[in-house]
Every structure is written in C-alpha cells, then in structure tokens.
Write a protein that holds these residues in place. Structure first.
Motif, PDB file in Angstrom:
ATOM      1  N   LEU A  11       0.834  -1.190   0.000  1.00 40.32           N
ATOM      2  CA  LEU A  11       0.000   0.000   0.000  1.00 40.32           C
ATOM      3  C   LEU A  11       0.872   1.244   0.000  1.00 40.32           C
ATOM      4  O   LEU A  11       1.971   1.248   0.563  1.00 40.32           O
ATOM      5  CB  LEU A  11      -0.900   0.014   1.231  1.00 40.32           C
ATOM      6  N   SER A  12       0.357   2.302  -0.588  1.00 37.59           N
ATOM      7  CA  SER A  12       1.055   3.579  -0.532  1.00 37.59           C
ATOM      8  C   SER A  12       0.963   4.147   0.883  1.00 37.59           C
ATOM      9  O   SER A  12       0.129   3.726   1.693  1.00 37.59           O
ATOM     10  CB  SER A  12       0.445   4.559  -1.533  1.00 37.59           C
ATOM     11  N   ALA A  13       1.825   5.115   1.170  1.00 36.57           N
ATOM     12  CA  ALA A  13       1.829   5.733   2.494  1.00 36.57           C
ATOM     13  C   ALA A  13       0.492   6.400   2.792  1.00 36.57           C
ATOM     14  O   ALA A  13      -0.001   6.352   3.925  1.00 36.57           O
ATOM     15  CB  ALA A  13       2.966   6.741   2.599  1.00 36.57           C
ATOM     16  N   CYS A  14      -0.113   7.008   1.764  1.00 34.12           N
ATOM     17  CA  CYS A  14      -1.408   7.670   1.954  1.00 34.12           C
ATOM     18  C   CYS A  14      -2.479   6.666   2.352  1.00 34.12           C
ATOM     19  O   CYS A  14      -3.278   6.919   3.254  1.00 34.12           O
ATOM     20  CB  CYS A  14      -1.794   8.401   0.679  1.00 34.12           C
ATOM     21  N   ARG A  15      -2.516   5.516   1.713  1.00 32.35           N
ATOM     22  CA  ARG A  15      -3.515   4.514   2.031  1.00 32.35           C
ATOM     23  C   ARG A  15      -3.274   3.897   3.404  1.00 32.35           C
ATOM     24  O   ARG A  15      -4.226   3.519   4.095  1.00 32.35           O
ATOM     25  CB  ARG A  15      -3.526   3.433   0.953  1.00 32.35           C
ATOM     26  N   ARG A  16      -2.027   3.797   3.789  1.00 37.03           N
ATOM     27  CA  ARG A  16      -1.725   3.286   5.126  1.00 37.03           C
ATOM     28  C   ARG A  16      -2.254   4.238   6.196  1.00 37.03           C
ATOM     29  O   ARG A  16      -2.819   3.816   7.208  1.00 37.03           O
ATOM     30  CB  ARG A  16      -0.221   3.085   5.296  1.00 37.03           C
ATOM     31  N   VAL A  17      -2.079   5.532   5.956  1.00 32.98           N
ATOM     32  CA  VAL A  17      -2.587   6.535   6.902  1.00 32.98           C
ATOM     33  C   VAL A  17      -4.114   6.509   6.930  1.00 32.98           C
ATOM     34  O   VAL A  17      -4.735   6.602   7.998  1.00 32.98           O
ATOM     35  CB  VAL A  17      -2.066   7.935   6.535  1.00 32.98           C
ATOM     36  N   CYS A  18      -4.728   6.356   5.763  1.00 39.07           N
ATOM     37  CA  CYS A  18      -6.190   6.296   5.701  1.00 39.07           C
ATOM     38  C   CYS A  18      -6.718   5.078   6.460  1.00 39.07           C
ATOM     39  O   CYS A  18      -7.739   5.161   7.148  1.00 39.07           O
ATOM     40  CB  CYS A  18      -6.655   6.249   4.253  1.00 39.07           C
ATOM     41  N   PHE A  19      -6.011   3.955   6.334  1.00 35.97           N
ATOM     42  CA  PHE A  19      -6.418   2.777   7.093  1.00 35.97           C
ATOM     43  C   PHE A  19      -6.314   3.030   8.589  1.00 35.97           C
ATOM     44  O   PHE A  19      -7.232   2.714   9.353  1.00 35.97           O
ATOM     45  CB  PHE A  19      -5.536   1.577   6.722  1.00 35.97           C
ATOM     46  N   ALA A  20      -5.197   3.600   9.016  1.00 37.19           N
ATOM     47  CA  ALA A  20      -4.993   3.837  10.442  1.00 37.19           C
ATOM     48  C   ALA A  20      -6.049   4.774  11.008  1.00 37.19           C
ATOM     49  O   ALA A  20      -6.463   4.635  12.170  1.00 37.19           O
ATOM     50  CB  ALA A  20      -3.593   4.417  10.680  1.00 37.19           C
ATOM     51  N   ALA A  21      -6.515   5.734  10.187  1.00 41.08           N
ATOM     52  CA  ALA A  21      -7.538   6.676  10.660  1.00 41.08           C
ATOM     53  C   ALA A  21      -8.892   6.015  10.836  1.00 41.08           C
ATOM     54  O   ALA A  21      -9.784   6.595  11.464  1.00 41.08           O
ATOM     55  CB  ALA A  21      -7.657   7.843   9.682  1.00 41.08           C
ATOM     56  N   GLY A  22      -9.060   4.794  10.318  1.00 46.08           N
ATOM     57  CA  GLY A  22     -10.339   4.111  10.411  1.00 46.08           C
ATOM     58  C   GLY A  22     -10.729   3.687  11.808  1.00 46.08           C
ATOM     59  O   GLY A  22     -11.889   3.318  12.048  1.00 46.08           O
ATOM     60  N   HIS A  23      -9.780   3.731  12.751  1.00 45.17           N
ATOM     61  CA  HIS A  23     -10.089   3.359  14.130  1.00 45.17           C
ATOM     62  C   HIS A  23      -9.956   4.551  15.073  1.00 45.17           C
ATOM     63  O   HIS A  23     -10.042   4.408  16.292  1.00 45.17           O
ATOM     64  CB  HIS A  23      -9.148   2.233  14.588  1.00 45.17           C
ATOM     65  N   PHE A  24      -9.768   5.733  14.509  1.00 41.84           N
ATOM     66  CA  PHE A  24      -9.508   6.924  15.331  1.00 41.84           C
ATOM     67  C   PHE A  24     -10.704   7.273  16.207  1.00 41.84           C
ATOM     68  O   PHE A  24     -10.544   7.606  17.385  1.00 41.84           O
ATOM     69  CB  PHE A  24      -9.148   8.103  14.422  1.00 41.84           C
ATOM     70  N   LEU A  25     -11.916   7.209  15.649  1.00 45.09           N
ATOM     71  CA  LEU A  25     -13.112   7.500  16.445  1.00 45.09           C
ATOM     72  C   LEU A  25     -13.235   6.530  17.611  1.00 45.09           C
ATOM     73  O   LEU A  25     -13.551   6.939  18.740  1.00 45.09           O
ATOM     74  CB  LEU A  25     -14.359   7.426  15.569  1.00 45.09           C
ATOM     75  N   ASN A  26     -12.989   5.255  17.356  1.00 40.61           N
ATOM     76  CA  ASN A  26     -13.037   4.263  18.421  1.00 40.61           C
ATOM     77  C   ASN A  26     -12.034   4.586  19.519  1.00 40.61           C
ATOM     78  O   ASN A  26     -12.319   4.438  20.715  1.00 40.61           O
ATOM     79  CB  ASN A  26     -12.741   2.868  17.856  1.00 40.61           C
ATOM     80  N   THR A  87     -18.634  -3.589   5.797  1.00 37.05           N
ATOM     81  CA  THR A  87     -20.026  -3.482   6.273  1.00 37.05           C
ATOM     82  C   THR A  87     -20.083  -3.454   7.789  1.00 37.05           C
ATOM     83  O   THR A  87     -20.797  -2.632   8.385  1.00 37.05           O
ATOM     84  CB  THR A  87     -20.861  -4.658   5.738  1.00 37.05           C
ATOM     85  N   TRP A  88     -19.340  -4.349   8.420  1.00 36.61           N
ATOM     86  CA  TRP A  88     -19.298  -4.365   9.884  1.00 36.61           C
ATOM     87  C   TRP A  88     -18.654  -3.088  10.426  1.00 36.61           C
ATOM     88  O   TRP A  88     -19.071  -2.569  11.469  1.00 36.61           O
ATOM     89  CB  TRP A  88     -18.536  -5.592  10.379  1.00 36.61           C
ATOM     90  N   HIS A  89     -17.642  -2.588   9.728  1.00 37.67           N
ATOM     91  CA  HIS A  89     -16.996  -1.348  10.158  1.00 37.67           C
ATOM     92  C   HIS A  89     -17.972  -0.181  10.089  1.00 37.67           C
ATOM     93  O   HIS A  89     -18.040   0.649  11.011  1.00 37.67           O
ATOM     94  CB  HIS A  89     -15.768  -1.080   9.287  1.00 37.67           C
ATOM     95  N   LEU A  90     -18.734  -0.097   9.006  1.00 34.94           N
ATOM     96  CA  LEU A  90     -19.728   0.965   8.873  1.00 34.94           C
ATOM     97  C   LEU A  90     -20.817   0.825   9.926  1.00 34.94           C
ATOM     98  O   LEU A  90     -21.227   1.827  10.546  1.00 34.94           O
ATOM     99  CB  LEU A  90     -20.343   0.921   7.473  1.00 34.94           C
ATOM    100  N   PHE A  91     -21.289  -0.392  10.139  1.00 33.75           N
ATOM    101  CA  PHE A  91     -22.306  -0.635  11.172  1.00 33.75           C
ATOM    102  C   PHE A  91     -21.802  -0.200  12.541  1.00 33.75           C
ATOM    103  O   PHE A  91     -22.512   0.489  13.295  1.00 33.75           O
ATOM    104  CB  PHE A  91     -22.663  -2.123  11.188  1.00 33.75           C
ATOM    105  N   GLY A  92     -20.570  -0.579  12.879  1.00 27.12           N
ATOM    106  CA  GLY A  92     -20.019  -0.211  14.179  1.00 27.12           C
ATOM    107  C   GLY A  92     -19.840   1.284  14.336  1.00 27.12           C
ATOM    108  O   GLY A  92     -20.131   1.851  15.399  1.00 27.12           O
ATOM    109  N   THR A  93     -19.377   1.940  13.279  1.00 32.29           N
ATOM    110  CA  THR A  93     -19.174   3.388  13.337  1.00 32.29           C
ATOM    111  C   THR A  93     -20.486   4.125  13.559  1.00 32.29           C
ATOM    112  O   THR A  93     -20.564   5.074  14.359  1.00 32.29           O
ATOM    113  CB  THR A  93     -18.510   3.876  12.043  1.00 32.29           C
ATOM    114  N   ILE A  94     -21.535   3.687  12.874  1.00 32.36           N
ATOM    115  CA  ILE A  94     -22.849   4.320  13.048  1.00 32.36           C
ATOM    116  C   ILE A  94     -23.354   4.117  14.475  1.00 32.36           C
ATOM    117  O   ILE A  94     -23.884   5.047  15.095  1.00 32.36           O
ATOM    118  CB  ILE A  94     -23.849   3.747  12.021  1.00 32.36           C
ATOM    119  N   CYS A  95     -23.183   2.903  15.006  1.00 30.36           N
ATOM    120  CA  CYS A  95     -23.616   2.634  16.386  1.00 30.36           C
ATOM    121  C   CYS A  95     -22.897   3.541  17.375  1.00 30.36           C
ATOM    122  O   CYS A  95     -23.503   4.086  18.309  1.00 30.36           O
ATOM    123  CB  CYS A  95     -23.361   1.172  16.740  1.00 30.36           C
TER     124      CYS A  95
END
Length: 209
Positions: A11-26, A87-95
C-alpha cells in the motif's frame, strides 16, 4: 468487494494513513470511556459510586459478549456487496456515533426527583449499543490488515500506523480535557477543580463526548 491482495503487493503511504484513521473514532471514545466515565457519572451527574460502577460493568460485559460474536459472524457469515469487513466497520461506526453522545449527556427524560436506578435503565441501552458498535469497528478494522497487505512486514507496519493513531487519540482527549479544565479553573479561582465538578460542568464533557 474485499479481495485479498496478491503476494508482493503493498500500500502507498497515503492509504496506510487512511487505514490507520479508520479506528480513530473508536480510540477517542475508548479514551473518554475509561478515563472520564466514572468521573462524569459520580462527580458531575451525582451518581452513587456503586451505580456508576454498575454502568461501567454493564459496558464491559456487553463488550466481552459482543466481541467474540462479531468475530464469529464476520468471519464467513456475512455477505454484502460492500464487503463483509467494511459493512461491519460501517455498522459499528454508526452505532458509536449514534449512542456515545447520549452517554455523556444527562438523561433527557429525567429531573431532580428521578431515582438513579431509573437513570441506569436509561443509560444502559446506549452503553450496550456503543459497546457493540465499538467491538464491530475494532474487529473489522483489525481483520482488514491481512486483506490489504500480504507480507508480514507490511502487516506489522499497518499495525504500527494504527497504534500511532491510538496514541494521537489519547493525547487529543487529554489535551482537550486539560484546556477545558484549565479555563474552568481560571474562571473559578477560589475553588479547586475536584471540588467544583457538578452539573454545571456537563458542557465540558459534552464537548469531548
């Protein structure tokens, strides 16, 4: 649809950062939950320490039950055009987004004469929904790592990126808390912060929750 990457891909560095940001709210919510929930319930809303502990326990039990269930159903039990993990990630984020603000706000249907056990019944569903959503987001986010990269070194690097965002989230929560309490202390020079916490401080927690 989610597809496993071929060997040797990266993955590119940008995509790695985008992935890491996916758990920031949690991570932000987790830091608030473990650091300030008991303080908020006991010192701000005036809950007895026993009742505050019961609400925290309800959340931990919900987390302990939902985590393996989410992992089991996410393994190969979910089929969706969006991808089972996403799908599970989106469901969890909405919850999490829907439930967490209610936890750090006073009971909307309560008044000064409402018994605390009734307020426990009010907060419990939001806490359970939050914990289910938190578990769904966490498990799906972790399970994306072997889907996104193939080599062991890349998986370790993605995990490191993810942990770095966890540290940033914790620092963010504590920094905002320090600033808010610092301004509160300046506005109330005669009273210590620990003594001045009460229902008037609900907006401080609402900003961070």
């Amino acid at each position: 649809m989610e597809q496993f990457v071929p060997a040797g891909s990266s993955l590119s560095a940008c995509r790695r950062v985008c992935f890491a940001a996916g758990h920031f709210l949690n991570d932000l919510c987790s830091s608030m939950w473990f650091t300030y929930l008991l303080v908020y319930l006991h010192s701000v809303l005036g809950f007895r320490s026993t009742y505050a502990g019961v609400l925290l326990l309800i959340g931990q039990i919900a987390d302990g039950v939902s985590t393996p269930l989410v992992g089991y159903h996410q393994s190969d039990k979910t089929s969706c055009f969006y991808g089972k993990r996403k799908t599970w990630h989106l469901f969890g984020t909405i919850c999490v987004l829907v439930s967490f603000p209610f936890i750090f706000n006073p009971c909307l249907a309560c008044n000064d004469s409402t018994p605390q056990w009734a307020q426990i019944l009010y907060f419990s569903p939001f806490i359970i929904i939050f914990q289910i959503g938190w578990a769904a987001t966490q498990i799906s986010h972790l399970s994306l790592i072997p889907v996104l990269v193939s080599s062991e070194s890349d998986r370790v690097e993605l995990t490191a990126y993810r942990y770095a965002f966890t540290v940033v989230a914790n620092i963010t929560v504590y920094s905002v808390a320090w600033l808010l309490f610092h301004f509160q202390a300046q506005n109330n020079m005669d009273t210590s912060i620990s003594d001045s916490l009460g229902k008037v401080d609900i907006p401080l927690f609402r900003v961070r929750g």
